[in-house]
Design an enzyme around this catalytic site. Sequence first.
Site, PDB file in Angstrom:
ATOM      1  N   LYS A  17       0.859  -1.190   0.000  1.00  0.00           N
ATOM      2  CA  LYS A  17       0.000   0.000   0.000  1.00  0.00           C
ATOM      3  C   LYS A  17       0.890   1.233   0.000  1.00  0.00           C
ATOM      4  O   LYS A  17       1.692   1.442   0.911  1.00  0.00           O
ATOM      5  CB  LYS A  17      -0.894   0.000   1.235  1.00  0.00           C
ATOM      6  CG  LYS A  17      -1.765   1.251   1.357  1.00  0.00           C
ATOM      7  CD  LYS A  17      -2.729   1.150   2.522  1.00  0.00           C
ATOM      8  CE  LYS A  17      -3.540   2.420   2.668  1.00  0.00           C
ATOM      9  NZ  LYS A  17      -4.480   2.361   3.780  1.00  0.00           N
TER      10      LYS A  17
ATOM     11  N   LYS B  65      -2.389  -1.760  -3.605  1.00  0.00           N
ATOM     12  CA  LYS B  65      -3.216  -0.550  -3.611  1.00  0.00           C
ATOM     13  C   LYS B  65      -2.341   0.681  -3.756  1.00  0.00           C
ATOM     14  O   LYS B  65      -1.321   0.769  -3.060  1.00  0.00           O
ATOM     15  CB  LYS B  65      -3.981  -0.497  -2.296  1.00  0.00           C
ATOM     16  CG  LYS B  65      -4.783   0.744  -2.062  1.00  0.00           C
ATOM     17  CD  LYS B  65      -5.391   0.704  -0.704  1.00  0.00           C
ATOM     18  CE  LYS B  65      -5.983   2.067  -0.429  1.00  0.00           C
ATOM     19  NZ  LYS B  65      -6.396   2.230   0.931  1.00  0.00           N
TER      20      LYS B  65
HETATM   21  C1  PBG Z   1      -7.464   3.459   5.724  1.00  0.00           C
HETATM   22  C2  PBG Z   1      -7.762   3.329   4.268  1.00  0.00           C
HETATM   23  C3  PBG Z   1      -7.575   4.264   3.232  1.00  0.00           C
HETATM   24  C4  PBG Z   1      -8.115   3.693   2.064  1.00  0.00           C
HETATM   25  C5  PBG Z   1      -8.565   2.436   2.417  1.00  0.00           C
HETATM   26  N1  PBG Z   1      -8.332   2.210   3.768  1.00  0.00           N
HETATM   27  C6  PBG Z   1      -7.053   5.646   3.252  1.00  0.00           C
HETATM   28  C7  PBG Z   1      -5.661   5.926   3.606  1.00  0.00           C
HETATM   29  O1  PBG Z   1      -4.815   5.040   3.720  1.00  0.00           O
HETATM   30  O2  PBG Z   1      -5.392   7.104   3.803  1.00  0.00           O
HETATM   31  C8  PBG Z   1      -8.201   4.362   0.725  1.00  0.00           C
HETATM   32  C9  PBG Z   1      -9.267   3.846  -0.189  1.00  0.00           C
HETATM   33  C10 PBG Z   1      -9.605   4.719  -1.352  1.00  0.00           C
HETATM   34  O3  PBG Z   1      -8.951   5.748  -1.632  1.00  0.00           O
HETATM   35  O4  PBG Z   1     -10.582   4.384  -2.018  1.00  0.00           O
HETATM   36  N2  PBG Z   1      -6.158   3.480   6.129  1.00  0.00           N
END
Ligand code: PBG
Length: 324
Positions: A194, A248
């Site tokens: 991520k 992601k």
């Molecule tokens: C929580 C989380 C996030 C997303 C999914 N879980 C945001 C982040 O990491 O700031 C993003 C999902 C999206 O942009 O659709 N940590």
Amino acid sequence: MKTRPRINRWTEARRELLFGDFSLKSLVQPHFVVEGSNVDNPVNGMEGIHQQSVDVLIETVRKDVEHGLTAIMLFGVVEQSDKDENATKASDTTSHLHEAIKQIRSEFGDTIVIMTDVCLCTATNHGHCGLVEHGHIVNDASVDRLCEIAVSHAQAGADYVCASDMMDGRVSAIRHALETANHTSTGVLSYSVKYASSFYGPFRHAADSSPEFGDRSTHQMNINSGYGEAVLEAQLDESEGADIIMVKPGLPYLDVLRKVADCVNRPVAVYNVSGEYAMVMNSAKDLDSRKELVCEIMTSFKRAGADVVVTYHAREIARNAWMQ
Ligand code: PBG
């Protein structure tokens, strides 16, 4: 036990999601759950996506299921006044998120796969994904909280708890916590790879989870880091017992998705995130041109090695029968 391969085979819905041909049943629709009743608030910057209270959510899920969707991912949105530095609300078994998990499970049984987001950012008053001490996000104490949240979701009936925080060692800790609490059929989906991406903007409105100070660069991966780092993170989580490995964002990291899919022996998911969704919705206003774009994007995920796609487009794909 560290890895339980049976978890992914536990229900027919799980088997179809992870091992079936790439189809509607490979898609996961995200939902933002808020407190109250009769709430159906459109999310700024994410046309077609709403924050919903449990009663409205159930009706939405029912319609989606009628159109062939079988997997959901739930994010609990916490009221400002309920946020604190320990993210207490996130593991409160009486919260609206826990209520949503319970009601959906009792209404739809095992025909639906319920995934739940496990992170602190929606429930901390500073919006960070971990506990903060002296201005730093501390790792191991945060992992302890993540375990409590994960177990509370499992108890409510989640199929997969989805660790999106990017703390070190959380997958093995969560697996261990689930085992200790006797949730031996609950899986862990790990956001293994991520990135600290600029593509999460609209989501942070939807989940009300923007950091009050600083950013997420001390835990989420650097966008300039190479394949080695991605492979390391994915294999670490696999060795810690993750049941599904996620990459992601999606579109800007298709090359990474391919690398990861080639180096792990677990099903791979990709998150087609809010910023990617907003780009499509803003550039293709009519349904026909959107259909072409969306279907091409889904094909690209499949080609790059995704077994599962978490996407805000799932509902539109299902309702218009763009995929079977
Ligand atoms: C929580 C989380 C996030 C997303 C999914 N879980 C945001 C982040 O990491 O700031 C993003 C999902 C999206 O942009 O659709 N940590």
